[in-house]
Write an enzyme that holds these catalytic residues in place. Structure first.
Site, PDB file in Angstrom:
ATOM      1  N   GLY A 136     -19.391   2.923  -2.859  1.00  0.00           N
ATOM      2  CA  GLY A 136     -20.749   3.082  -2.320  1.00  0.00           C
ATOM      3  C   GLY A 136     -21.779   3.326  -3.413  1.00  0.00           C
ATOM      4  O   GLY A 136     -22.866   2.737  -3.403  1.00  0.00           O
TER       5      GLY A 136
ATOM      6  N   GLY B  87     -18.858   7.213  -2.356  1.00  0.00           N
ATOM      7  CA  GLY B  87     -17.767   7.350  -3.329  1.00  0.00           C
ATOM      8  C   GLY B  87     -17.943   6.275  -4.386  1.00  0.00           C
ATOM      9  O   GLY B  87     -19.050   5.741  -4.562  1.00  0.00           O
TER      10      GLY B  87
ATOM     11  N   GLY C 144     -21.288   6.013   2.829  1.00  0.00           N
ATOM     12  CA  GLY C 144     -20.196   6.321   1.905  1.00  0.00           C
ATOM     13  C   GLY C 144     -20.729   6.272   0.494  1.00  0.00           C
ATOM     14  O   GLY C 144     -21.298   5.257   0.079  1.00  0.00           O
TER      15      GLY C 144
ATOM     16  N   LYS D 252       0.862  -1.186   0.000  1.00  0.00           N
ATOM     17  CA  LYS D 252       0.000   0.000   0.000  1.00  0.00           C
ATOM     18  C   LYS D 252       0.889   1.224   0.000  1.00  0.00           C
ATOM     19  O   LYS D 252       2.016   1.183   0.497  1.00  0.00           O
ATOM     20  CB  LYS D 252      -0.864   0.018   1.270  1.00  0.00           C
ATOM     21  CG  LYS D 252      -2.104   0.877   1.150  1.00  0.00           C
ATOM     22  CD  LYS D 252      -3.167   0.140   0.381  1.00  0.00           C
ATOM     23  CE  LYS D 252      -4.530   0.709   0.513  1.00  0.00           C
ATOM     24  NZ  LYS D 252      -5.575  -0.284   0.170  1.00  0.00           N
TER      25      LYS D 252
HETATM   26  N1  GLU Z   1      -7.359  -0.221  -3.224  1.00  0.00           N
HETATM   27  C1  GLU Z   1      -8.062  -1.448  -3.467  1.00  0.00           C
HETATM   28  C2  GLU Z   1      -8.089  -2.312  -2.215  1.00  0.00           C
HETATM   29  O1  GLU Z   1      -7.911  -1.822  -1.134  1.00  0.00           O
HETATM   30  C3  GLU Z   1      -7.558  -2.180  -4.694  1.00  0.00           C
HETATM   31  C4  GLU Z   1      -6.112  -2.558  -4.704  1.00  0.00           C
HETATM   32  C5  GLU Z   1      -5.625  -3.109  -6.029  1.00  0.00           C
HETATM   33  O2  GLU Z   1      -6.419  -3.217  -6.964  1.00  0.00           O
HETATM   34  O3  GLU Z   1      -4.434  -3.412  -6.103  1.00  0.00           O
HETATM   35  O4  GLU Z   1      -8.388  -3.472  -2.261  1.00  0.00           O
END
Ligand code: GLU
Length: 419
Positions: free
Chosen positions: A224, A221, A219, A107
């Site tokens: 949601g 976004g 939510g 992340k």
């Molecule tokens: N941000 C999304 C998650 O938390 C997708 C992550 C991705 O596709 O790599 O699952």
């Protein structure tokens, strides 16, 4: 940017320890998996539109790459801190393993208020981030994707900036791109679609009819809105309430989810839409306390806490966002008979379609919308079954079961690599 004792970090640690205890994980593996493998903190110098230099803090964390290259979103938000990103990276490891994807977990984030900077500045910021991280990125190393306040345009800038560091085009360095640049059909709605599949399975498991079941979504976004459209549209549920940070709108016999989502996309806040033809105004706290079949928190972390958990009266609480229920709330919800479907299962659709995108990019193929949908449904079904059977066989909550399956699969990969 301070590491602090972020609530999400405390929550991730708590759930990991429970899973590790349940699996009787040996102390070496427990130690290895309890912290990220790599954390890169960088400062990004950006020349702003007025010619002034501004520096932004950014971080990219790889929690685990045991099952494959790291995978996970990139968020641009004022709340971004290393503690939060570390916890979210670990969640991605368990989520990818639970969905049985050939990925580890990562992340990233930049501490910035996206609404306070222009598109040009966002592009420059993204380029500075790629410049700083380039040696650690790549389709076999670490593959970012959209997350809070990042979208397909940011992913396009990201891919384009990476090109300068590689010998040619590398579309698989990032997922969630626009279709014109190699994005997959169905990626935009993937989190919502995956969550809707899980809601369908979970309602059947509770012997509740899909048709007419009531839903409240917190939510509004991307996730949601998508969820409201799918549940209120093709699946025939009754979406009785939706909200964003401004407040919510409620109608007992069901809202017009499509009209609300379109109005929101055109710039209206949900509270502006309440009080008229759409329905009555309600607060976010009132939404959480509605007596509904499904409550789906789809935006923020930590919205259901020890303080407000006893007010939740939903049959199912489906975590469509990452980390909406804090650990202190779990026993209270269990006591009141609210079944919680955890984030690493209910929000797994996004990264699953990211995997499809990566596969298409690497093979040069393009899949039809039907193929994406069929494969997503299959993967969500397999993950649900893995969690349900673990929960039933070992008499666990769905959360403990999901974490056990995720942690067990990552631990297995680590064992094969090292022993
Ligand atoms: N941000 C999304 C998650 O938390 C997708 C992550 C991705 O596709 O790599 O699952």
């Amino acid at each position: 940017m301070s590491a602090g004792s972020d609530p999400l970090a405390l929550s991730a640690r708590h759930h990991f320890q429970r899973a590790a205890d349940g699996l009787e994980l040996d102390s070496g593996l427990r130690d290895l998996l309890s912290e990220p493998r790599r954390e890169l903190r960088v400062r990004l110098p950006v020349v702003m539109d007025d010619g002034e230099l501004q520096v932004f803090d950014a971080v990219r964390v790889v929690h685990s790459d045991a099952r494959g290259p790291a995978k996970g979103g990139l968020r641009y938000a004022p709340s971004v801190s290393p503690g939060e990103v570390r916890a979210l990276a670990a969640l991605m490891s368990w989520k990818c393993a639970l969905m049985d994807l050939p990925f580890g977990g990562g992340k990233g984030g930049v501490t910035v208020d996206r609404s306070s900077i222009s598109d040009q500045e966002t592009r420059a910021l993204t380029e500075a981030l790629v410049d700083a991280l380039a040696p650690f990125l790549g389709p076999d190393r670490d593959i970012p994707a959209p997350d809070m306040y990042t979208d397909e345009r940011v992913m396009a800038w990201f891919m384009d900036a990476y090109r300068r560091h590689a010998a040619g085009q590398v579309p698989g360095v990032v997922t969630g791109k626009p279709r014109a640049l190699g994005g997959s059909r169905g990626r935009n709605r993937a989190t919502a679609r995956g969550s809707a599949h899980i809601i369908r399975q979970a309602l059947a498991w509770c012997d509740r009819e899909l048709e007419g079941a009531s839903v409240a979504i917190q939510g509004f976004g991307n996730a949601g809105r998508g969820l409201a459209r799918i549940l209120g549209g093709e699946l025939g549920l009754r979406v009785v309430a939706v909200s964003d940070s401004s407040g919510g709108v409620y109608r007992e016999d069901g809202l017009d989810a499509e009209a609300l989502a379109t109005a929101k996309e055109e710039g209206a806040s949900v509270s502006e839409l309440a009080g008229g033809e759409h329905g009555d105004a309600l607060t976010n706290e009132e939404l959480l306390a509605l007596e509904v079949d499904v409550l789906a928190p789809a935006a923020l972390e930590g919205v259901v806490t020890e303080e407000n958990a006893s007010r939740v009266r939903a049959r199912l609480l489906v975590e469509t966002a990452n980390g909406p229920v804090l650990p202190g709330a779990d026993p209270i919800l269990e006591e009141s008979g609210v079944r919680v479907v955890p984030d690493i299962l209910a929000s797994g659709g996004g990264v699953t379609v990211s995997w499809f995108e990566w596969v298409q990019n690497r093979s040069g193929d393009r899949w039809s919308a039907d193929k994406v949908e069929a494969r997503l449904q299959e993967r969500m079904g397999l993950a649900w079954e893995a969690v349900r059977t673990r929960a039933e066989d070992r008499e666990l909550s769905l959360r403990d079961a999901a974490w056990q399956v995720g942690v067990e699969r990552v631990a297995e990969a680590e064992r094969y690599r090292r022993v």
